[in-house]
Scaffold this motif. Structure first.
Motif, PDB file in Angstrom:
ATOM      1  N   GLU A   1      -3.137  -4.573  -3.900  1.00 54.33           N
ATOM      2  CA  GLU A   1      -3.338  -3.514  -2.905  1.00 54.33           C
ATOM      3  C   GLU A   1      -3.723  -4.140  -1.576  1.00 54.33           C
ATOM      4  O   GLU A   1      -4.721  -4.879  -1.490  1.00 54.33           O
TER       5      GLU A   1
ATOM      6  N   SER B   1       0.850  -1.192   0.000  1.00 56.98           N
ATOM      7  CA  SER B   1       0.000   0.000   0.000  1.00 56.98           C
ATOM      8  C   SER B   1       0.882   1.237   0.000  1.00 56.98           C
ATOM      9  O   SER B   1       1.748   1.363   0.869  1.00 56.98           O
ATOM     10  N   PRO B   2       0.680   2.076  -1.015  1.00 59.04           N
ATOM     11  CA  PRO B   2      -0.232   1.973  -2.147  1.00 59.04           C
ATOM     12  C   PRO B   2       0.265   0.956  -3.168  1.00 59.04           C
ATOM     13  O   PRO B   2       1.440   0.557  -3.146  1.00 59.04           O
ATOM     14  N   LEU B   3      -0.621   0.573  -4.087  1.00 63.57           N
ATOM     15  CA  LEU B   3      -0.297  -0.461  -5.072  1.00 63.57           C
ATOM     16  C   LEU B   3       0.890  -0.076  -5.942  1.00 63.57           C
ATOM     17  O   LEU B   3       1.625  -0.944  -6.408  1.00 63.57           O
TER      18      LEU B   3
END
Length: 175
Positions: free
Chosen positions: A112, A64-66
């Motif tokens: 994610e 996170s984030p992807l």
């Protein structure tokens, strides 16, 4: 038994050693990725006692984030994983590991952390662990997909996609 030649599809009976194989691999992944990996989970059929499965350990890694998935590529490469750029699963960055270039033993999906793919895949795993009827239905869907597509993972995956999507929708509607 662990490992499947590229493009060949078959199922084997559940192997208790798959859990230990995952745990050892999880430790290697966590050491390599450090805080990038917000979660590392065993999912897919090899994570469900009693499931017939392709003998490949499926691993879900949450970041996170992807966008941080790209930072995973080099450390995973050091563990013997190669990036499958054209795997075709939206929102998944997929890496494969094998004993050699023709036999896959592990598939790792970077998604994610706590996003829709993370959540729905773990909910399906947990539902399959709890519900024998769902497990038997999924085994039947997988066996039908294998019979229709003994060669070619993309076709096999597409043939069982309807069952998976339907099961995930039913699980989500209960929550």
């Amino acid at each position: 038994m662990l490992g499947l030649k590229h493009g060949i599809n078959y199922l084997v009976d559940f192997q208790p050693g798959w859990k230990l194989e995952f745990e050892a691999e999880r430790d290697r992944i966590q050491a390599a990725l450090g805080p990038l990996a917000r979660g590392v989970e065993h999912y897919g059929s090899t994570a469900v006692e009693g499931m017939r499965a392709k003998p490949i350990i499926d691993i879900l890694v949450g970041v996170s984030p992807l966008a941080l998935w790209e930072e995973c590529a080099e450390p995973l490469g050091g563990l013997g994983y190669d990036y499958a750029a054209h795997a075709g699963v939206p929102g998944h960055y997929i890496f494969g590991r094998g004993r050699d270039s023709s036999e896959r033993t592990h598939l790792l999906h970077v998604v994610e952390f706590e996003g829709p793919s993370w959540t729905s895949n773990l909910q399906l795993r947990d539902a399959l662990r709890r519900d024998e009827r769902l497990r038997k239905s999924y085994i039947a869907a997988k066996e039908a997909a294998i019979a229709a597509a003994p060669v070619g993972r993309a076709q096999y995956n597409e043939l069982k996609r309807g069952f998976i999507d339907q099961a995930k929708a039913a699980i989500a509607s209960r929550d």
